[in-house]
Scaffold this motif. Structure first.
Motif, PDB file in Angstrom:
ATOM      1  N   ARG A 188       0.818  -1.221   0.000  1.00 32.53           N
ATOM      2  CA  ARG A 188       0.000   0.000   0.000  1.00 32.53           C
ATOM      3  C   ARG A 188       0.852   1.271   0.000  1.00 32.53           C
ATOM      4  N   ARG A 189       2.149   1.130   0.347  1.00 35.35           N
ATOM      5  CA  ARG A 189       3.012   2.302   0.264  1.00 35.35           C
ATOM      6  C   ARG A 189       3.885   2.187  -0.985  1.00 35.35           C
ATOM      7  N   SER A 190       4.984   2.955  -1.037  1.00 34.73           N
ATOM      8  CA  SER A 190       5.804   2.923  -2.250  1.00 34.73           C
ATOM      9  C   SER A 190       7.150   2.252  -1.959  1.00 34.73           C
ATOM     10  N   PRO A 248      -0.409   6.198   3.682  1.00 36.40           N
ATOM     11  CA  PRO A 248      -1.087   5.877   2.422  1.00 36.40           C
ATOM     12  C   PRO A 248      -2.584   6.201   2.510  1.00 36.40           C
ATOM     13  N   ARG A 303      -6.230   1.788  -5.498  1.00 38.37           N
ATOM     14  CA  ARG A 303      -4.956   2.499  -5.607  1.00 38.37           C
ATOM     15  C   ARG A 303      -4.805   3.467  -4.440  1.00 38.37           C
ATOM     16  N   MET A 304      -3.562   3.705  -4.052  1.00 39.92           N
ATOM     17  CA  MET A 304      -3.271   4.553  -2.899  1.00 39.92           C
ATOM     18  C   MET A 304      -2.375   5.709  -3.341  1.00 39.92           C
ATOM     19  N   LYS A 305      -2.381   6.759  -2.495  1.00 39.10           N
ATOM     20  CA  LYS A 305      -1.402   7.819  -2.689  1.00 39.10           C
ATOM     21  C   LYS A 305      -0.828   8.150  -1.312  1.00 39.10           C
ATOM     22  N   LEU A 306       0.325   8.795  -1.289  1.00 37.79           N
ATOM     23  CA  LEU A 306       0.961   9.070  -0.001  1.00 37.79           C
ATOM     24  C   LEU A 306       0.567  10.456   0.490  1.00 37.79           C
ATOM     25  N   TRP A 352       3.178  -1.217  -6.327  1.00 40.04           N
ATOM     26  CA  TRP A 352       3.259  -0.230  -5.245  1.00 40.04           C
ATOM     27  C   TRP A 352       1.924   0.504  -5.123  1.00 40.04           C
ATOM     28  N   LEU A 353       1.710   1.128  -3.974  1.00 44.82           N
ATOM     29  CA  LEU A 353       0.526   1.963  -3.739  1.00 44.82           C
ATOM     30  C   LEU A 353      -0.756   1.248  -4.141  1.00 44.82           C
TER      31      LEU A 353
END
Lengths: 75, 449, 418
Positions: B295-297, B356, B342-345, B320-321
């Motif tokens: 879920r992170r990069s 995330p 999808r995730m973003k930081l 990633w993400l």
């Protein structure tokens, strides 16, 4: 071990005697070190003999260099 | 690694990845060691192995002495030779980093301990019995290390292990192509040879009561480590084909190689060292493709750089993400698809990393046949509670000097005291804690005499 | 391109590199291969009454994974009949007329024996003779080799016997197994030698096998001392060459032998007074091809130094090689550690602490990094730290201004005036 400190002490003793007008008159080197005899140049004080026992090799070099210097000045 | 097509040739993929040094390589390498004084490699080792000393001993042909130096400082010296992140420890500190190339300390340590394994020379003797008894719960690196040292001090030591074999993480949790099980079992044998009784298949709190330990022993060391992977708490987690990474690796390590992953599409949830172990195992078991879903990069992943590089080399893909939202079955109770978002930081969170956050309306599906969850490990909180020990969400609180818990008779070492957010616990750190715990017990007991 | 040719006691050679008498010069086949590789000359394996050898014969000192730091042999002189050797010498000389062939000779200390062998080898056209008074093993037990080479009178006598019959230059090969090599060098020149070569091998026992307790090497469980050579003996050889070269009563040409393996070693021996050079162990270790870099490297070195001829090197360092009493007591150097080069292995600290004058301190600098510092006033400039330092340039020996030079001899003379 800081042998240098012992040398500085011995050098000071040599310098002081030289400054007092003494000159090296004899050197005896044996197993226990160098025994350097200083005597005043001044005629009246001829009986005042100082003997230094020098332990460090740097002192043994030093008094020899001083001795040579005095000779060079004289000549 | 070759892509296996039958069960028979699966095995080859699980041979140790890194070969032993050849005799000439050993000679060249030991000759290169400068034999530093006050050596930084030794200082960088959590167990303070006298590295220049053991290398000099290899060079002089004193192999028993070399093995003794290593194993004395680190009862898990053979394991650590293979699993330590040496570039972050001894080899990272080697002064030759600045002049040429660091000494291959890990490989030399392996060479010396291989000698000991092959030659069956006893390296240590039990101490003169001092009449005191210690129970150790858990036979992982911390527990075994404490047991070995206590036996050498003269304590009568009993170790309780709920599994079939002793060794804990080393026996069950590290992939065999990094650490063959036989290495860990040899270290167990070394401890047993000092008269330590190891009761396997004996779970404290079930087969033996906590109270019994507290009454029958002069001291107890809690070294139970950590448990399984926590539930993700999303729909479909109970479907066939959804696995726990710890249990999955345990099966592989114990030699239960299966051909049912051949040609399958697999996803591993998480991006720590365990996640990489699971992913590379899947690939070696024949999975057609393996994606790591995190879920992170890349920047936040907790796996060691060399592990990450190893995974990439094995052809693992990285998503990633990306966070799983649910697992969807094929109508027959088996996982067939994974719904992801999808995730973003965002902002920095409590762990010091950017939090995330879900990207709205970014859901998508991945077709998969196998899921392995590797998102951390839960704690043996109920056992800790049964001992009545102060803890923070299952992390037992100890005096950092004495490794004593809130109950002065109970000590704790290893992952059970390892805190949150500071990377991954190392075998070598657990071994050191075990040693220190034993020393603390020895000092406490002696002061009472 | 500098001129590498030499004139050694009247023997002209295209370069100073000769193979020393030994296993590589045992046969015409080998010597011809050597000449093809570029060697300027070869001293044929010692001729004499054919002997029998034992197996095994060689052993070596390996050091920290490095093969052949030193080398030892218990092989004797040639084990082939004289006429076979002479035929091959003649054939080789015919094929390679420009290359030098020297016959190494060893016979019993009897005048007729020397006359006989000298005549025989000169008949096939050798360029010179080398009298082997050096081999320390085997032959010495029969009164030859170093047994005669250790007695100056025998050296002188046998040299003169060889000279009586010889028409080509006579080189006397000296044994280092003697307290003062200049004594036998002098004897050789008194006997009429045209040149000396040194050193032959040094008495040695390579080792003991810790499992069998046999000597190394062993012959059916028994061993004997052999002759030591190779890189490890170079400093001994160089000093002996220097001792002979600095004798003021003799200008006898010297062929330097002992641990020469590269052009650098070669240049050092020449600077210390050797006109010619002989090599054996390095060729045994790596083959005859090593001569290529010896020639090339020496050439480049001479060009770099602006010297037209290799003969310009000969003896240039000899005046610098003196008695201890001629050294300046007031000269002073101290160690200085270059912090930017230092890798912090602390070898200098522990070496100074345990093996010298305790003047290198470990400390933590203001950035919290480990560092090392020399207390210069206590440093005697012994070099130990810079010797053990694994990084070139991390420790420099810095010259400190001091008093006017004064040697021990001058000091004693001064004190005697009191």
């Amino acid at each position: 071990m800081h042998e240098y400190k012992i040398f500085l002490k011995e050098k000071k003793q040599i310098d002081e005697l030289m400054e007092q007008g003494c000159q090296i008159v004899s050197v005896k080197e044996n197993l226990n070190g160098a025994f350097v005899q200083f005597r005043p140049i001044d005629e009246e004080a001829l009986d005042q003999v100082n003997t230094l026992r020098l332990l460090t090799p740097d002192s043994r070099k030093y008094f020899t260099n001083q001795l040579r210097l005095k000779r060079q000045v004289k000549n | 690694m070759r892509i296996p097509d039958t069960k028979e040739n699966l095995w080859k993929n699980f041979d140790e990845v890194r070969a032993d040094l050849k005799p000439k390589e050993v000679m060249e390498e030991v000759s290169r060691c400068l034999f530093c004084y006050d050596a930084p490699c030794t200082k960088a080792c959590p167990t303070n192995i006298n590295v220049p000393s053991f290398i000099k001993k290899i060079a002089s042909g004193n192999m028993k002495g070399a093995a003794h130096v290593i194993m004395e400082a680190n009862p898990m010296g053979a394991t650590c030779a293979r699993v330590c992140p040496t570039e972050e420890l001894c080899e990272g500190a080697c002064v030759l980093n600045d002049a040429s190339l660091p000494i291959m300390i890990g490989d030399l340590q392996r060479h010396a301990t291989n000698w000991a394994m092959k030659n069956h020379e006893p390296l240590f003797q039990p101490g003169k019995p001092n009449g005191k008894t210690v129970a150790i719960v858990g036979s992982g690196p911390a527990g075994l290390s404490a047991a070995r040292e206590l036996a050498r001090y003269g304590f009568k030591v009993t170790v309780y292990e709920k599994k079939d074999k002793a060794g804990g993480l080393d026996t069950y949790g590290i992939v065999p192509f990094r650490l063959p099980q036989a290495i860990s079992l040899w270290e167990v044998e070394q401890v047993e040879s000092l008269g330590v009784a190891i009761h396997t298949n004996t779970e404290v709190g079930k087969d033996v009561q906590v109270e019994t330990l507290m009454n029958d022993f002069d001291a107890v060391v809690l070294a139970v480590g950590m448990s399984d992977v926590p539930l993700l708490g999303i729909p479909g987690e109970d479907l066939d084909g959804v696995h726990d990474a710890i249990q999955f690796i345990e099966k592989v390590k114990d030699g239960h190689l299966t051909d049912r992953f051949i040609g399958k599409r697999a996803a591993v949830i998480g991006a720590g060292n365990t996640a990489i172990d699971a992913a590379t195992c899947l690939k070696r078991l024949g999975a057609a493709n393996v994606s790591m879903v995190y879920r992170r990069s890349e920047a936040e992943m907790t796996a060691y750089p060399f592990e990450y590089a190893f995974a990439k080399q094995d052809g693992i893909e990285f998503r990633w993400l990306t966070q799983p939202k649910s697992f969807i079955d094929d109508g027959l109770g088996h996982v067939a698809r994974m719904e992801c978002v999808r995730m973003k930081l965002g902002e920095i969170d409590a762990s010091g990393r950017r939090r995330p956050e879900k990207v709205k309306n970014s859901e998508f599906y991945m077709d998969i046949d196998v899921v392995v969850k590797a998102t951390g490990q839960v704690r043996y909180t109920s056992l800790i509670e049964a001992f009545g020990l102060e803890n923070d969400h299952g992390i037992v609180k100890v005096n950092p000097e004495t490794y004593q818990t809130s109950n002065p008779k109970v000590y704790a070492a290893g992952d059970v005291i390892f805190g949150n957010g500071s990377g991954e616990a190392m075998v070598v750190a657990a071994a050191e804690q075990g040693k220190k715990t034993a020393r603390a017990i020895q000092e406490q007991m002696l002061s009472r005499i | 391109m500098a001129d590498l040719s030499i004139n050694f006691a009247g023997i002209k050679s295209m370069n100073p590199f000769w193979l020393a008498s030994g296993p590589p010069t045992n046969s015409g086949y080998q010597v011809q291969r050597a000449f093809e590789a570029g060697w300027g000359g070869a001293v044929w394996k010692t001729l004499g009454d054919p002997i029998v050898n034992v197996t095994s014969r060689f052993s070596a000192l390996h050091y920290n994974g490095q093969r052949v730091a030193g080398f030892n042999n218990i092989e004797l002189i040639t084990d082939r009949p004289l006429d076979v050797n002479l035929r091959e010498i003649a054939e080789t000389k015919k094929k390679f007329p420009k290359q030098v062939i020297i016959a190494s000779l060893m016979v019993e200390p009897v005048q007729e024996k020397w006359h006989e062998i000298v005549k025989k080898v000169e008949d096939v056209g050798v360029d010179g003779l080398e009298l082997n008074f050096g081999c320390p093993h085997g032959m010495a037990e029969r009164g030859m080799g170093s047994a005669s080479g250790q007695v100056p009178e025998l050296v002188e006598k046998q040299t003169s016997w060889a000279k009586e019959a010889a028409e080509t230059p006579v080189i006397v090969k000296l044994t280092p197994n003697i307290t003062d090599i200049t004594a036998t060098a002098y004897a050789a020149s008194q006997g009429g030698a045209d040149a000396i070569s040194l050193i032959n091998t040094i008495n040695s026992l390579m080792g003991i096998d810790l499992d069998t307790w046999n000597t190394i090497p062993n012959v059916a469980g028994k061993g004997t001392h052999g002759g030591y050579c190779g890189p490890a003996v170079k400093p001994i050889a160089l000093s002996m060459v220097g001792e002979c070269a600095r004798q003021t009563d003799s200008n006898i040409p010297i062929s330097g032998i002992g641990g020469i393996g590269t052009w650098r070693d070669a240049a050092e021996f020449m600077l210390m007074g050797a006109t010619g050079l002989q090599v054996c162990t390095a060729a045994m270790h790596h083959g005859f091809r090593i001569v290529e870099d010896m020639i090339d490297g020496l050439n480049n070195y001479l060009d770099e130094k602006g010297l037209a001829s290799v003969m310009d090197l000969v003896g240039r360092s000899v005046p610098k090689y003196r008695d201890w009493g001629d050294l300046d007591l007031n000269h002073r150097v101290v160690a200085r550690i270059n912090q930017d080069q230092c890798i912090h292995c602390n070898k200098c600290h522990i070496a100074c602490e345990d093996g010298a004058h305790q003047c290198i301190e470990m400390y933590t600098d203001k950035n919290g990094k480990p560092a090392l510092k020399v207390r210069e006033e206590d440093c005697v400039g012994c070099n130990l730290c810079s010797i053990v330092c694994p990084v070139d340039g991390a420790i420099d020996m810095i010259e400190k201004p001091g008093e006017e030079p004064m040697t021990w001899n001058e000091r004693q003379a001064l004190l005697n005036t009191l």
